[in-house]
Design a protein around this motif. Structure first.
Motif, mmCIF file in Angstrom:
data_model
loop_
_atom_site.group_PDB
_atom_site.id
_atom_site.type_symbol
_atom_site.label_atom_id
_atom_site.label_comp_id
_atom_site.label_asym_id
_atom_site.label_seq_id
_atom_site.Cartn_x
_atom_site.Cartn_y
_atom_site.Cartn_z
ATOM 1 N N PHE A 72 -46.829 32.843 -65.039
ATOM 2 C CA PHE A 72 -48.135 33.398 -65.373
ATOM 3 C C PHE A 72 -48.931 32.405 -66.220
ATOM 4 C CE2 PHE A 72 -45.387 37.010 -64.643
ATOM 5 C CZ PHE A 72 -46.188 37.896 -63.928
ATOM 6 N N ILE A 73 -50.218 32.291 -65.914
ATOM 7 C CA ILE A 73 -51.116 31.469 -66.730
ATOM 8 C C ILE A 73 -51.714 32.354 -67.810
ATOM 9 C CG2 ILE A 73 -53.210 30.071 -66.759
ATOM 10 C CD1 ILE A 73 -52.677 29.399 -63.818
ATOM 11 N N VAL A 74 -51.411 32.020 -69.080
ATOM 12 C CA VAL A 74 -51.886 32.813 -70.216
ATOM 13 C C VAL A 74 -52.905 31.990 -71.000
ATOM 14 C CG1 VAL A 74 -51.230 34.091 -72.289
ATOM 15 C CG2 VAL A 74 -49.638 33.958 -70.344
ATOM 16 N N PRO A 75 -54.170 32.386 -71.003
ATOM 17 C CA PRO A 75 -55.189 31.662 -71.782
ATOM 18 C C PRO A 75 -54.864 31.692 -73.272
ATOM 19 C CG PRO A 75 -56.198 33.208 -70.253
ATOM 20 C CD PRO A 75 -54.739 33.531 -70.282
ATOM 21 N N ALA A 114 -53.551 35.913 -62.572
ATOM 22 C CA ALA A 114 -52.821 35.085 -63.538
ATOM 23 C C ALA A 114 -51.452 34.703 -62.994
ATOM 24 C CB ALA A 114 -52.665 35.825 -64.864
ATOM 25 N N LEU A 115 -50.952 35.458 -62.025
ATOM 26 C CA LEU A 115 -49.674 35.139 -61.392
ATOM 27 C C LEU A 115 -49.845 33.922 -60.489
ATOM 28 C CD1 LEU A 115 -46.705 36.004 -60.650
ATOM 29 C CD2 LEU A 115 -47.728 37.289 -58.761
ATOM 30 N N VAL A 116 -48.953 32.929 -60.673
ATOM 31 C CA VAL A 116 -49.016 31.719 -59.847
ATOM 32 C C VAL A 116 -48.056 31.880 -58.673
ATOM 33 C CG1 VAL A 116 -48.659 29.239 -59.755
ATOM 34 C CG2 VAL A 116 -49.600 30.282 -61.820
ATOM 35 N N GLY A 117 -48.593 31.760 -57.473
ATOM 36 C CA GLY A 117 -47.762 31.784 -56.290
ATOM 37 C C GLY A 117 -47.303 33.173 -55.897
#
Length: 389
Positions: free
Chosen positions: A188-191, A226-229
């Motif tokens: 997950f990409i978390v800002p 936000a989930l990658v892939g």
């Protein structure tokens, strides 16, 4: 010091080495020690390396990168390290995060992140290690659960590099498999400004521009994208990032070892005792020669790992990347130790800049996975021996 690397590398790779070495020489160890002493970051070197296209050399051209791979990116980090000014965040931002997003991210994620990661205007950290999980990624307890179209991420991470300067952190969490009920890894990409995303700096003896942090994720709400892939391809995506991490850690260790060895060789050539340079004595010369051999051998395995990875052989690259990281960690520690010993008392002075590497060189042995876990991997995966755990 002469090497045979010109036989193995293309003219483009040789030119890249020379150009990066020239950049590193302009900054050098003095720049790094000044940055650490003043509590600053390597902003100037990072920006110039980015401007010259070195930071994103592994990322796709259509998103602002150089279109190369780990072979090229590892050259950049190794040569900066050999000049005494390695950029640790290269391991994290373009190598791990950039690679994962380039391979598995959505088109929107690629457009949002890759150009900035390539030109240095965006930086991303990577969080996988947990207080109670350590080297066992299967025990990760940071979990993500669905809440409508959103995700809620909860857990803790430790030893996360550069969170204070990162625009976001790629977090390894786990989601529940709807079919089996088991937890599976997801990214997950978390800002950095996400609500509930807290950080605490860890007080380290290690002297480095990049700080280490503990992260606390308290029901951090993230949008679906936000989930990658693919949610069902977690392990594949995770190791797509971990193999570059090991290759780049090898480059980090080889560069540091080369820097220390070069200092020792120059000292051994010029320092005279009993009317002869100390390097003329085999007790000094032979350990330095052995250190050089081990660094060269580690580089060969790193080059093999990078080649396999860039060709898409994830399984072969996994074995080679682990071996490269192990070999480089051992070679780095031995080179630094022998360099300090060669200089004697001078090896512990600030003037020569080697003493701080005694601690720093251990990083290549410990992170991102301990040498013992690599030996476990090789004994199980390569030799087919039974597991003890």
């Amino acid at each position: 010091m002469s090497t045979a690397r010109t036989v193995l590398e293309t003219e483009e790779h040789q030119a890249l080495r020379a150009a990066v070495a020239a950049l590193g020489k302009r900054y050098g160890r003095d720049y790094m020690t000044t940055v650490v002493r003043e509590g600053k970051h390597t902003d100037e070197l990072w920006a110039e390396a980015a401007k010259l296209g070195y930071l994103g050399v592994n990322l796709p051209e259509e998103y602002g990168g150089g279109g190369g791979g780990m072979a090229e990116l590892s050259i950049v980090l190794e040569e900066l390290g050999a000049a005494g000014s390695p950029l640790l965040m290269m391991i994290v931002s373009p190598a791990i995060c950039g690679t994962v997003i380039a391979r598995f991210g959505t088109e929107e994620q690629k457009r949002r992140w890759l150009p900035g990661l390539a030109d240095g205007t965006l930086t991303m950290a990577f969080g996988i290690t947990e207080p109670d999980a350590g080297s066992n990624s299967h025990r990760i307890t940071t979990t993500a659960r669905r809440d409508g179209d959103d995700w809620l991420l909860t857990g803790r991470k430790v030893f996360v590099s550069g969170v204070d300067i990162a625009d976001a952190t790629l977090i390894v969490g786990r989601t529940e498999d709807a079919r089996s009920g088991k937890l599976k890894p997801c990214l997950f990409i978390v800002p950095r400004d996400a609500e509930g995303f807290g950080r605490n700096q860890i007080d380290m003896e290690l002297q480095a521009p990049e700080k280490q942090f503990e992260l606390v994720l308290d029901d951090v709400r993230l949008p679906a994208d936000a989930l990658v892939g693919d949610e069902d391809a977690g392990l594949l995506q995770l190791f797509a990032g971990l193999n570059p991490e090991r290759i780049m850690t090898a480059a980090f260790g080889i560069g540091m070892g080369r820097f220390a060895l070069a200092k020792a060789v120059e000292y051994a050539r010029t320092r005279q005792v009993w009317k002869a340079p100390i390097g003329s004595h085999q007790a000094i010369a032979h350990p330095l020669a052995a250190a050089h051999i081990e660094l060269e051998l580690a580089r060969l395995m790193m080059q093999k790992a990078a080649r396999l990875y860039d060709e898409g052989d994830d399984i072969g690259a996994g074995e080679a990347a682990n071996m490269a990281k192990y070999a480089a960690g051992e070679a780095c520690v031995k080179a630094v130790d022998q360099a300090v010993h060669t200089l004697g008392g001078n090896g512990l002075t600030r003037e020569y800049g080697l003493a701080s590497l005694i601690t720093a060189s251990r990083v290549a042995r410990i992170a991102p996975v301990s040498r013992e876990m690599i030996l476990n991997y090789v004994s199980h995966q390569s030799l087919g021996l039974p597991k003890s755990y």
